[in-house]
Design a protein around this motif. Structure first.
Motif, PDB file in Angstrom:
ATOM      1  N   PRO A  48       0.797  -1.240   0.000  1.00 42.83           N
ATOM      2  CA  PRO A  48       0.000   0.000   0.000  1.00 42.83           C
ATOM      3  C   PRO A  48       0.822   1.280   0.000  1.00 42.83           C
ATOM      4  O   PRO A  48       0.354   2.316  -0.493  1.00 42.83           O
ATOM      5  CB  PRO A  48      -0.825  -0.126   1.293  1.00 42.83           C
ATOM      6  CG  PRO A  48      -0.968  -1.596   1.499  1.00 42.83           C
ATOM      7  CD  PRO A  48       0.335  -2.177   1.042  1.00 42.83           C
ATOM      8  N   ASP A  49       2.050   1.240   0.517  1.00 41.78           N
ATOM      9  CA  ASP A  49       2.884   2.446   0.529  1.00 41.78           C
ATOM     10  C   ASP A  49       3.639   2.660  -0.776  1.00 41.78           C
ATOM     11  O   ASP A  49       4.455   3.582  -0.894  1.00 41.78           O
ATOM     12  CB  ASP A  49       3.866   2.413   1.704  1.00 41.78           C
ATOM     13  CG  ASP A  49       4.880   1.272   1.611  1.00 41.78           C
ATOM     14  OD1 ASP A  49       4.839   0.502   0.629  1.00 41.78           O
ATOM     15  OD2 ASP A  49       5.723   1.158   2.527  1.00 41.78           O
ATOM     16  N   GLY A  50       3.382   1.802  -1.785  1.00 45.07           N
ATOM     17  CA  GLY A  50       4.040   1.934  -3.072  1.00 45.07           C
ATOM     18  C   GLY A  50       5.328   1.165  -3.203  1.00 45.07           C
ATOM     19  O   GLY A  50       5.900   1.089  -4.298  1.00 45.07           O
ATOM     20  N   SER A  51       5.819   0.594  -2.111  1.00 43.65           N
ATOM     21  CA  SER A  51       7.019  -0.235  -2.178  1.00 43.65           C
ATOM     22  C   SER A  51       6.669  -1.588  -2.798  1.00 43.65           C
ATOM     23  O   SER A  51       5.489  -1.901  -3.019  1.00 43.65           O
ATOM     24  CB  SER A  51       7.645  -0.414  -0.796  1.00 43.65           C
ATOM     25  OG  SER A  51       6.768  -1.112   0.077  1.00 43.65           O
ATOM     26  N   MET A  52       7.694  -2.390  -3.069  1.00 48.69           N
ATOM     27  CA  MET A  52       7.472  -3.635  -3.809  1.00 48.69           C
ATOM     28  C   MET A  52       8.017  -4.825  -3.051  1.00 48.69           C
ATOM     29  O   MET A  52       9.020  -4.720  -2.337  1.00 48.69           O
ATOM     30  CB  MET A  52       8.172  -3.565  -5.175  1.00 48.69           C
ATOM     31  CG  MET A  52       7.720  -2.420  -6.050  1.00 48.69           C
ATOM     32  SD  MET A  52       8.752  -2.230  -7.527  1.00 48.69           S
ATOM     33  CE  MET A  52       8.238  -3.687  -8.427  1.00 48.69           C
ATOM     34  N   LEU A  53       7.343  -5.966  -3.219  1.00 46.80           N
ATOM     35  CA  LEU A  53       7.862  -7.263  -2.817  1.00 46.80           C
ATOM     36  C   LEU A  53       8.138  -8.049  -4.091  1.00 46.80           C
ATOM     37  O   LEU A  53       7.249  -8.193  -4.935  1.00 46.80           O
ATOM     38  CB  LEU A  53       6.866  -8.020  -1.944  1.00 46.80           C
ATOM     39  CG  LEU A  53       6.546  -7.420  -0.570  1.00 46.80           C
ATOM     40  CD1 LEU A  53       5.437  -8.225   0.113  1.00 46.80           C
ATOM     41  CD2 LEU A  53       7.791  -7.382   0.320  1.00 46.80           C
ATOM     42  N   ILE A  54       9.365  -8.543  -4.232  1.00 50.53           N
ATOM     43  CA  ILE A  54       9.804  -9.199  -5.465  1.00 50.53           C
ATOM     44  C   ILE A  54      10.298 -10.592  -5.131  1.00 50.53           C
ATOM     45  O   ILE A  54      11.176 -10.765  -4.277  1.00 50.53           O
ATOM     46  CB  ILE A  54      10.934  -8.406  -6.140  1.00 50.53           C
ATOM     47  CG1 ILE A  54      10.517  -6.942  -6.356  1.00 50.53           C
ATOM     48  CG2 ILE A  54      11.337  -9.055  -7.464  1.00 50.53           C
ATOM     49  CD1 ILE A  54      11.680  -6.030  -6.686  1.00 50.53           C
ATOM     50  N   ASN A  55       9.752 -11.591  -5.799  1.00 50.47           N
ATOM     51  CA  ASN A  55      10.191 -12.978  -5.609  1.00 50.47           C
ATOM     52  C   ASN A  55      11.335 -13.313  -6.560  1.00 50.47           C
ATOM     53  O   ASN A  55      11.170 -13.247  -7.779  1.00 50.47           O
ATOM     54  CB  ASN A  55       9.049 -13.962  -5.883  1.00 50.47           C
ATOM     55  CG  ASN A  55       8.117 -14.128  -4.708  1.00 50.47           C
ATOM     56  OD1 ASN A  55       8.269 -13.466  -3.689  1.00 50.47           O
ATOM     57  ND2 ASN A  55       7.128 -14.998  -4.846  1.00 50.47           N
ATOM     58  N   LYS A  65      12.206  -0.314  -1.494  1.00 46.12           N
ATOM     59  CA  LYS A  65      11.580   0.950  -1.108  1.00 46.12           C
ATOM     60  C   LYS A  65      12.618   2.060  -1.138  1.00 46.12           C
ATOM     61  O   LYS A  65      13.723   1.909  -0.582  1.00 46.12           O
ATOM     62  CB  LYS A  65      10.970   0.844   0.295  1.00 46.12           C
ATOM     63  CG  LYS A  65      10.220   2.108   0.727  1.00 46.12           C
ATOM     64  CD  LYS A  65       9.569   1.920   2.094  1.00 46.12           C
ATOM     65  CE  LYS A  65       8.782   3.171   2.476  1.00 46.12           C
ATOM     66  NZ  LYS A  65       8.122   3.029   3.801  1.00 46.12           N
ATOM     67  N   ASP A  66      12.270   3.150  -1.796  1.00 49.14           N
ATOM     68  CA  ASP A  66      13.133   4.336  -1.845  1.00 49.14           C
ATOM     69  C   ASP A  66      14.553   3.998  -2.286  1.00 49.14           C
ATOM     70  O   ASP A  66      15.540   4.505  -1.740  1.00 49.14           O
ATOM     71  CB  ASP A  66      13.165   5.031  -0.480  1.00 49.14           C
ATOM     72  CG  ASP A  66      11.788   5.514  -0.041  1.00 49.14           C
ATOM     73  OD1 ASP A  66      10.977   5.864  -0.915  1.00 49.14           O
ATOM     74  OD2 ASP A  66      11.531   5.525   1.176  1.00 49.14           O
ATOM     75  N   GLY A  67      14.651   3.108  -3.266  1.00 51.50           N
ATOM     76  CA  GLY A  67      15.948   2.763  -3.825  1.00 51.50           C
ATOM     77  C   GLY A  67      16.744   1.735  -3.051  1.00 51.50           C
ATOM     78  O   GLY A  67      17.862   1.390  -3.447  1.00 51.50           O
ATOM     79  N   VAL A  68      16.176   1.217  -1.967  1.00 44.98           N
ATOM     80  CA  VAL A  68      16.903   0.277  -1.105  1.00 44.98           C
ATOM     81  C   VAL A  68      16.252  -1.104  -1.199  1.00 44.98           C
ATOM     82  O   VAL A  68      15.025  -1.236  -1.073  1.00 44.98           O
ATOM     83  CB  VAL A  68      16.909   0.753   0.361  1.00 44.98           C
ATOM     84  CG1 VAL A  68      17.611  -0.270   1.257  1.00 44.98           C
ATOM     85  CG2 VAL A  68      17.588   2.111   0.467  1.00 44.98           C
ATOM     86  N   LYS A  69      17.078  -2.134  -1.393  1.00 41.84           N
ATOM     87  CA  LYS A  69      16.601  -3.523  -1.417  1.00 41.84           C
ATOM     88  C   LYS A  69      16.946  -4.209  -0.100  1.00 41.84           C
ATOM     89  O   LYS A  69      18.096  -4.157   0.346  1.00 41.84           O
ATOM     90  CB  LYS A  69      17.245  -4.283  -2.582  1.00 41.84           C
ATOM     91  CG  LYS A  69      16.785  -3.845  -3.943  1.00 41.84           C
ATOM     92  CD  LYS A  69      17.328  -4.727  -5.046  1.00 41.84           C
ATOM     93  CE  LYS A  69      18.805  -4.533  -5.258  1.00 41.84           C
ATOM     94  NZ  LYS A  69      19.322  -5.256  -6.426  1.00 41.84           N
ATOM     95  N   THR A  70      15.943  -4.862   0.489  1.00 45.47           N
ATOM     96  CA  THR A  70      16.131  -5.582   1.745  1.00 45.47           C
ATOM     97  C   THR A  70      15.531  -6.972   1.604  1.00 45.47           C
ATOM     98  O   THR A  70      14.390  -7.111   1.150  1.00 45.47           O
ATOM     99  CB  THR A  70      15.434  -4.856   2.914  1.00 45.47           C
ATOM    100  OG1 THR A  70      15.897  -3.518   2.978  1.00 45.47           O
ATOM    101  CG2 THR A  70      15.715  -5.569   4.231  1.00 45.47           C
ATOM    102  N   GLU A  71      16.283  -8.006   1.980  1.00 46.50           N
ATOM    103  CA  GLU A  71      15.739  -9.351   1.929  1.00 46.50           C
ATOM    104  C   GLU A  71      14.816  -9.583   3.118  1.00 46.50           C
ATOM    105  O   GLU A  71      15.153  -9.275   4.265  1.00 46.50           O
ATOM    106  CB  GLU A  71      16.853 -10.399   1.940  1.00 46.50           C
ATOM    107  CG  GLU A  71      16.311 -11.818   1.814  1.00 46.50           C
ATOM    108  CD  GLU A  71      17.394 -12.882   1.761  1.00 46.50           C
ATOM    109  OE1 GLU A  71      17.038 -14.083   1.764  1.00 46.50           O
ATOM    110  OE2 GLU A  71      18.580 -12.517   1.728  1.00 46.50           O
TER     111      GLU A  71
END
Length: 367
Positions: A48-55, A65-71
């Motif tokens: 909902p905040d526009g960030s993404m979850l990527i498999n 989110k905001d250019g940062v990738k976190t596992e």
């Protein structure tokens, strides 16, 4: 005369090339790389905040989110073999209130060696998933590496649909409703079986089955106007299909097909049979489709209402122009960027595309 063999070779090469690349390239499009350095973005979704979850197919979920990738941690064991691994991801339609995230992946749980497609849900708790629930596990396991499916879609009534391929056992699984695999399934959001599913009252039938006779559906989406479920599936050599899924219907694999064995030999002599559904479109040669979405925003002008399908084999995004429910024209977008694995429309109305060994790109119309 001595140049004839060379001329013949050139003609043959040219003919084959034209056959493979028959869809024209539309150059009135561009792209922006939004998330880089993703190997196989099998599925992705927007929070909902526009960030993404990527498999990542290999078994990682990346939060961007905001250019940062976190596992994101807390995943179960993923069976990574051939085409199997961590596959699709989808939010519950009421995610803001219940927090459920849905997954399809291959796992080894259950009987037999190898693994099979599993549908589960979990909740995102900061940087890890918790409250895992297995909703459906296909059986039996198989050590074969092909045809796991597996897309996820909610319809407007809140039912969850998912696909499982025939797992390489084409002569047994797809036409047998007492067996998993080669099917489209429908369940409630908690994994229970809707009582109006078509095979609920049939002894030994898999009660979650909604349609059968499928090979390997790796694309599924909801039509924004009719609210019908559309799928596409890999054929063998030729015969990739687009189908509109109807309750209890048989889509014919492998009894009818527009394809042949990879060796070029036939496995069936018929393309139609009474009681079996015809595709609304098929590809020959195969484009190896993966990912599928309708354009349902005003960001792309007269492309609105048309269908996008990814091509793994030829590495482009196929813009399928529709008229009266039929594909009347195809054009290549994002041509040559890489194998297109997944396609979604974002909350901002733009189309986002998962491309292997590149990442997630935003589709832009115009040069």
């Amino acid at each position: 005369m001595k140049f004839k063999p060379l001329i013949l070779t050139i003609i043959l090469i040219s003919t084959c090339t034209c056959a493979q690349d028959k869809n024209p390239v539309n150059k009135e499009n561009n792209h922006e790389v939004v998330v880089s350095d993703i190997a196989i973005p099998w599925g992705f979704t927007f929070l909902p905040d526009g960030s993404m979850l990527i498999n990542e197919k290999t078994g990682e979920v990346i939060h961007f989110k905001d250019g940062v990738k976190t596992e994101i941690l807390g995943l179960p064991d993923i069976y990574v073999r051939g085409q199997g691994g961590l596959m699709d991801i989808l939010l519950h339609p009421d995610y803001k209130n219940n927090g459920w995230v849905y997954f399809s992946y291959a796992s080894t749980s259950g009987k037999g060696d190898g693994g099979n497609t599993t549908i589960a849900r979990a909740k995102l708790d900061h940087k890890q998933f918790a409250s895992w629930e297995i909703l459906y596990k296909a059986s039996p396991n198989s050590s074969r590496g092909q045809h796991f499916g597996s897309r996820l879609v909610f319809d407007i009534e809140g039912y969850l649909y998912f696909t499982i391929g025939d797992r390489g056992n084409r002569d047994v699984n797809p036409q047998d409703i007492t067996r998993d695999c080669g099917k489209v399934y429908r369940i409630n959001d908690d994994g229970s079986i809707p009582q109006d599913n078509p095979f609920v009252g049939i002894s030994k039938a898999k009660k979650a089955i909604y349609s059968y006779g499928h090979r390997n559906p790796q694309g599924m989406t909801l039509h924004p106007v009719t609210n019908k479920i559309w799928t596409h599936e890999h054929g063998p050599k030729g015969g990739d299909e687009i189908n509109i899924i109807e309750k209890g219907k048989n889509y014919g694999w492998p009894i009818i097909s527009y394809g042949v064995n990879y060796s070029g030999t036939k496995f069936t002599d018929i393309t139609e049979k009474e009681g079996m559904e015809q595709p609304i479109h098929y590809w020959d040669p195969s484009i190896a489709p993966s990912g599928m979405v309708f354009i349902n925003s005003d960001k792309y002008g007269d492309w609105k209402g048309h269908l996008l399908v990814g091509s793994l084999k030829f590495q482009y995004l196929d813009l399928c122009t529709l008229k009266n429910g039929k594909v009347v024209k195809e054009e290549r977008l994002l041509d040559g960027l890489g194998r297109v694995r997944s396609v979604e429309q974002g909350p901002d109305g733009y189309i986002y595309v998962g491309i292997e060994n590149l990442g997630i790109v935003k589709l832009l119309r115009g040069k």
